[in-house]
Design a protein around this motif. Structure first.
Motif, PDB file in Angstrom:
ATOM      1  N   ASN A 226       0.816  -1.102  -0.318  1.00 53.03           N
ATOM      2  CA  ASN A 226       0.173  -0.237   0.078  1.00 53.03           C
ATOM      3  C   ASN A 226       0.737   1.242  -0.409  1.00 53.03           C
ATOM      4  O   ASN A 226       1.175   1.883  -0.579  1.00 53.03           O
ATOM      5  N   LYS A 227       1.929   0.979   0.846  1.00 52.62           N
ATOM      6  CA  LYS A 227       2.845   1.880   0.883  1.00 52.62           C
ATOM      7  C   LYS A 227       3.496   2.845   0.008  1.00 52.62           C
ATOM      8  O   LYS A 227       3.801   4.270  -0.718  1.00 52.62           O
ATOM      9  N   VAL A 228       3.472   1.942  -1.324  1.00 54.01           N
ATOM     10  CA  VAL A 228       4.562   1.923  -2.555  1.00 54.01           C
ATOM     11  C   VAL A 228       3.548   2.168  -3.252  1.00 54.01           C
ATOM     12  O   VAL A 228       4.676   3.560  -4.323  1.00 54.01           O
ATOM     13  N   GLU A 229       2.428   3.360  -3.361  1.00 49.87           N
ATOM     14  CA  GLU A 229       1.845   4.171  -3.892  1.00 49.87           C
ATOM     15  C   GLU A 229       1.649   5.572  -3.955  1.00 49.87           C
ATOM     16  O   GLU A 229       1.431   5.337  -4.899  1.00 49.87           O
ATOM     17  N   TYR A 230       1.831   5.918  -2.610  1.00 49.94           N
ATOM     18  CA  TYR A 230       2.247   7.481  -2.802  1.00 49.94           C
ATOM     19  C   TYR A 230       3.348   7.888  -1.026  1.00 49.94           C
ATOM     20  O   TYR A 230       2.713   8.727  -1.133  1.00 49.94           O
ATOM     21  N   THR A 231       4.259   6.873  -0.813  1.00 41.88           N
ATOM     22  CA  THR A 231       5.604   7.293  -0.709  1.00 41.88           C
ATOM     23  C   THR A 231       6.064   6.939  -1.449  1.00 41.88           C
ATOM     24  O   THR A 231       6.974   6.496  -2.699  1.00 41.88           O
ATOM     25  N   ASP A 232       8.070   6.974  -1.101  1.00 48.64           N
ATOM     26  CA  ASP A 232       8.849   6.583  -1.305  1.00 48.64           C
ATOM     27  C   ASP A 232       9.366   6.086  -1.182  1.00 48.64           C
ATOM     28  O   ASP A 232      11.049   5.038  -0.930  1.00 48.64           O
ATOM     29  N   ILE A 233       9.018   5.286  -0.232  1.00 48.74           N
ATOM     30  CA  ILE A 233       9.533   4.030   0.456  1.00 48.74           C
ATOM     31  C   ILE A 233       9.904   2.962   0.219  1.00 48.74           C
ATOM     32  O   ILE A 233      11.395   2.624   0.008  1.00 48.74           O
ATOM     33  N   LYS A 267       4.796   8.287 -14.900  1.00 52.81           N
ATOM     34  CA  LYS A 267       4.824   8.344 -13.346  1.00 52.81           C
ATOM     35  C   LYS A 267       6.254   8.493 -12.189  1.00 52.81           C
ATOM     36  O   LYS A 267       5.928   9.356 -11.540  1.00 52.81           O
ATOM     37  N   MET A 268       6.176   7.963 -12.874  1.00 60.30           N
ATOM     38  CA  MET A 268       8.467   8.439 -11.887  1.00 60.30           C
ATOM     39  C   MET A 268       8.504   9.295 -12.174  1.00 60.30           C
ATOM     40  O   MET A 268       9.315  10.387 -11.459  1.00 60.30           O
ATOM     41  N   GLU A 269       8.315   9.957 -14.123  1.00 60.31           N
ATOM     42  CA  GLU A 269       9.203  11.201 -14.017  1.00 60.31           C
ATOM     43  C   GLU A 269       8.423  12.218 -14.434  1.00 60.31           C
ATOM     44  O   GLU A 269       8.594  13.792 -14.528  1.00 60.31           O
ATOM     45  N   LYS A 270       7.291  11.792 -14.607  1.00 62.41           N
ATOM     46  CA  LYS A 270       5.980  13.560 -15.254  1.00 62.41           C
ATOM     47  C   LYS A 270       5.093  13.353 -14.281  1.00 62.41           C
ATOM     48  O   LYS A 270       5.385  14.611 -13.584  1.00 62.41           O
ATOM     49  N   GLN A 271       4.538  12.472 -13.441  1.00 68.37           N
ATOM     50  CA  GLN A 271       3.127  12.378 -12.710  1.00 68.37           C
ATOM     51  C   GLN A 271       3.934  12.210 -11.563  1.00 68.37           C
ATOM     52  O   GLN A 271       3.231  13.626 -10.125  1.00 68.37           O
ATOM     53  N   LYS A 272       4.479  11.978 -11.022  1.00 70.93           N
ATOM     54  CA  LYS A 272       5.156  11.764  -9.126  1.00 70.93           C
ATOM     55  C   LYS A 272       6.585  12.594  -9.611  1.00 70.93           C
ATOM     56  O   LYS A 272       6.343  13.003  -8.481  1.00 70.93           O
ATOM     57  N   LYS A 273       7.206  13.119 -10.336  1.00 74.26           N
ATOM     58  CA  LYS A 273       8.394  13.642 -10.396  1.00 74.26           C
ATOM     59  C   LYS A 273       9.418  12.779  -9.057  1.00 74.26           C
ATOM     60  O   LYS A 273      10.055  13.734  -8.336  1.00 74.26           O
ATOM     61  N   MET A 274       9.391  11.454  -9.286  1.00 74.72           N
ATOM     62  CA  MET A 274       9.945  10.765  -8.618  1.00 74.72           C
ATOM     63  C   MET A 274      11.260  10.485  -8.205  1.00 74.72           C
ATOM     64  O   MET A 274      12.794  10.074  -7.572  1.00 74.72           O
ATOM     65  N   VAL A 275      11.608  10.464  -9.195  1.00 76.50           N
ATOM     66  CA  VAL A 275      13.454  10.347 -10.270  1.00 76.50           C
ATOM     67  C   VAL A 275      13.897  11.217 -10.856  1.00 76.50           C
ATOM     68  O   VAL A 275      12.963  12.604 -11.877  1.00 76.50           O
ATOM     69  N   ILE A 276      14.880  11.763 -11.070  1.00 74.37           N
ATOM     70  CA  ILE A 276      15.623  12.875 -12.228  1.00 74.37           C
ATOM     71  C   ILE A 276      17.049  11.782 -12.467  1.00 74.37           C
ATOM     72  O   ILE A 276      17.325  11.130 -12.822  1.00 74.37           O
ATOM     73  N   GLU A 277      16.664  12.327 -13.601  1.00 76.13           N
ATOM     74  CA  GLU A 277      17.729  11.799 -15.387  1.00 76.13           C
ATOM     75  C   GLU A 277      18.952  12.067 -14.727  1.00 76.13           C
ATOM     76  O   GLU A 277      18.783  12.715 -14.454  1.00 76.13           O
ATOM     77  N   THR A 278      19.715  11.206 -14.861  1.00 72.87           N
ATOM     78  CA  THR A 278      21.681  11.362 -15.217  1.00 72.87           C
ATOM     79  C   THR A 278      22.301  11.314 -16.274  1.00 72.87           C
ATOM     80  O   THR A 278      21.345  10.846 -17.279  1.00 72.87           O
ATOM     81  N   ASP A 279      23.147  12.036 -16.469  1.00 75.71           N
ATOM     82  CA  ASP A 279      23.738  12.032 -17.764  1.00 75.71           C
ATOM     83  C   ASP A 279      24.518  11.091 -17.999  1.00 75.71           C
ATOM     84  O   ASP A 279      25.345  10.275 -19.042  1.00 75.71           O
ATOM     85  N   GLU A 280      24.351   9.580 -16.990  1.00 75.47           N
ATOM     86  CA  GLU A 280      25.436   8.339 -16.969  1.00 75.47           C
ATOM     87  C   GLU A 280      24.549   6.985 -17.188  1.00 75.47           C
ATOM     88  O   GLU A 280      23.522   7.442 -17.520  1.00 75.47           O
ATOM     89  N   TRP A 281      25.306   6.383 -17.384  1.00 71.90           N
ATOM     90  CA  TRP A 281      24.073   4.358 -18.798  1.00 71.90           C
ATOM     91  C   TRP A 281      25.353   4.278 -17.580  1.00 71.90           C
ATOM     92  O   TRP A 281      26.007   3.622 -17.091  1.00 71.90           O
ATOM     93  N   GLU A 282      24.556   2.604 -18.118  1.00 71.26           N
ATOM     94  CA  GLU A 282      24.540   1.357 -17.064  1.00 71.26           C
ATOM     95  C   GLU A 282      26.145   0.725 -18.276  1.00 71.26           C
ATOM     96  O   GLU A 282      26.770   1.740 -19.282  1.00 71.26           O
TER      97      GLU A 282
END
Length: 303
Positions: A226-233, A267-282
């Motif tokens: 439940n918490k994963v849907e609305y928090t950053d847990i 969801k991550m990038e636009k709606q929630k803005k929970m993550v930031i894109e970096t210039d690094e790659w795997e």
């Protein structure tokens, strides 16, 4: 003040039976499991269990849970805070220290411990298992990680005059290279008019977990879902840098649902803005490298 002193002087606390207090800790981690070659590994959730000392085949009415697997935990000392007891017991039984634990729930059914009346407060922590040195101690014979999974077995809904009773039966599976434990948990929801009540119970299994720890783990996993849907847990289980596919696979194993990649990215990038894109790659992967992201520390829940 004088009245209080007089009251305490005459107060007889022997007329009340005294329950014992314990703490139980649910320590969860997520690890990669290889599936197909040249593909991103899936994730699996693991829970830390300790094996209680003693032979489970020898009947002992003073401790019917000898030799069984259980959550780390133990009794709270008389002059000890709950949080302090949780930290101490976890360190003594598993060698884990310096992890953040969140108080989860209080368990107080009368016969949850067959030895005496025991009320337990459970704690949950999400950790990076690769950074921990697990070592059994105190009254634990062993301590190790188990893959944990919940499977729906049956759901029965019965209509009553002003609502319904729904009983849902789940199997809790705990597996590692040397052990396999299966327990059954029944969730009963009674809706009558505008009043609803939910009750958790476990089906006693001689080869299952000690005490009512199956229900505690089940509750923790449902709370996490439940918490994963609305928090950053979920980010507590991720490294500092990760791909969106890796993060998506973690969300899938927590929620038990398949998630479409495009929807998850939005969801991550636009709606929630929970993550930031970096210039690094795997690098060094047997599959096509992907861009790395990191958690957005400025993210807030109401975005």
């Amino acid at each position: 003040m004088n009245e209080s002193k007089e009251f305490l002087k005459e107060y007889d606390d022997s007329k009340y039976k005294k329950p014992s207090a314990t703490v139980d800790m649910i320590i969860l981690t997520a690890v990669d499991v290889e599936t197909k070659a040249r593909s991103v590994p899936d994730k699996v959730l693991r829970v830390l269990l300790i094996k209680r000392k003693g032979d489970p085949l020898v009947v002992d009415i003073t401790d019917p849970y000898k030799g069984k697997w259980a959550l780390p935990g133990g009794f709270v000392n008389y002059y000890e805070d709950l949080d302090a007891a949780a930290i101490r017991e976890l360190r003594e039984e598993t060698n884990i220290s310096d992890v953040y634990m969140e108080q989860l729930y209080t368990w107080g059914k009368v016969y949850r411990d067959l030895r005496r009346r025991v009320i337990s407060t459970s704690y949950m922590a999400l950790v990076d298992s690769s950074k921990l040195n697990i070592k059994a101690g105190d009254d634990a014979e062993d301590a190790c990680w188990f893959d944990v999974k919940i499977t729906l077995l049956e759901e029965v809904k019965t209509q009553i005059k002003a609502g319904y009773i729904r009983k849902t039966t789940y199997e809790l599976s705990l597996v590692n290279s040397e052990n396999e434990i299966k327990d059954t948990v029944i969730v009963t929801k009674k809706l009558e008019g505008r009043t609803s009540k939910i009750d958790l119970e476990y089906v006693n299994n001689p080869s299952g977990l000690a005490f009512d720890h199956a229900t505690i783990i089940f509750y923790a996993l449902e709370r996490l879902k439940n918490k994963v849907e609305y928090t950053d847990i979920a980010f507590s289980l991720m490294p500092e840098m990760f791909t969106l596919t890796e993060l998506k696979k973690l969300y899938e194993v927590i929620t038990g649902k398949v998630i479409y990649s495009r929807n998850f990215r939005d969801k991550m990038e636009k709606q929630k803005k929970m993550v930031i894109e970096t210039d690094e790659w795997e690098s060094g992967k047997p599959y096509k490298p992907a861009r790395l992201f990191r958690f957005n520390p400025d993210w807030v829940e109401d975005q």
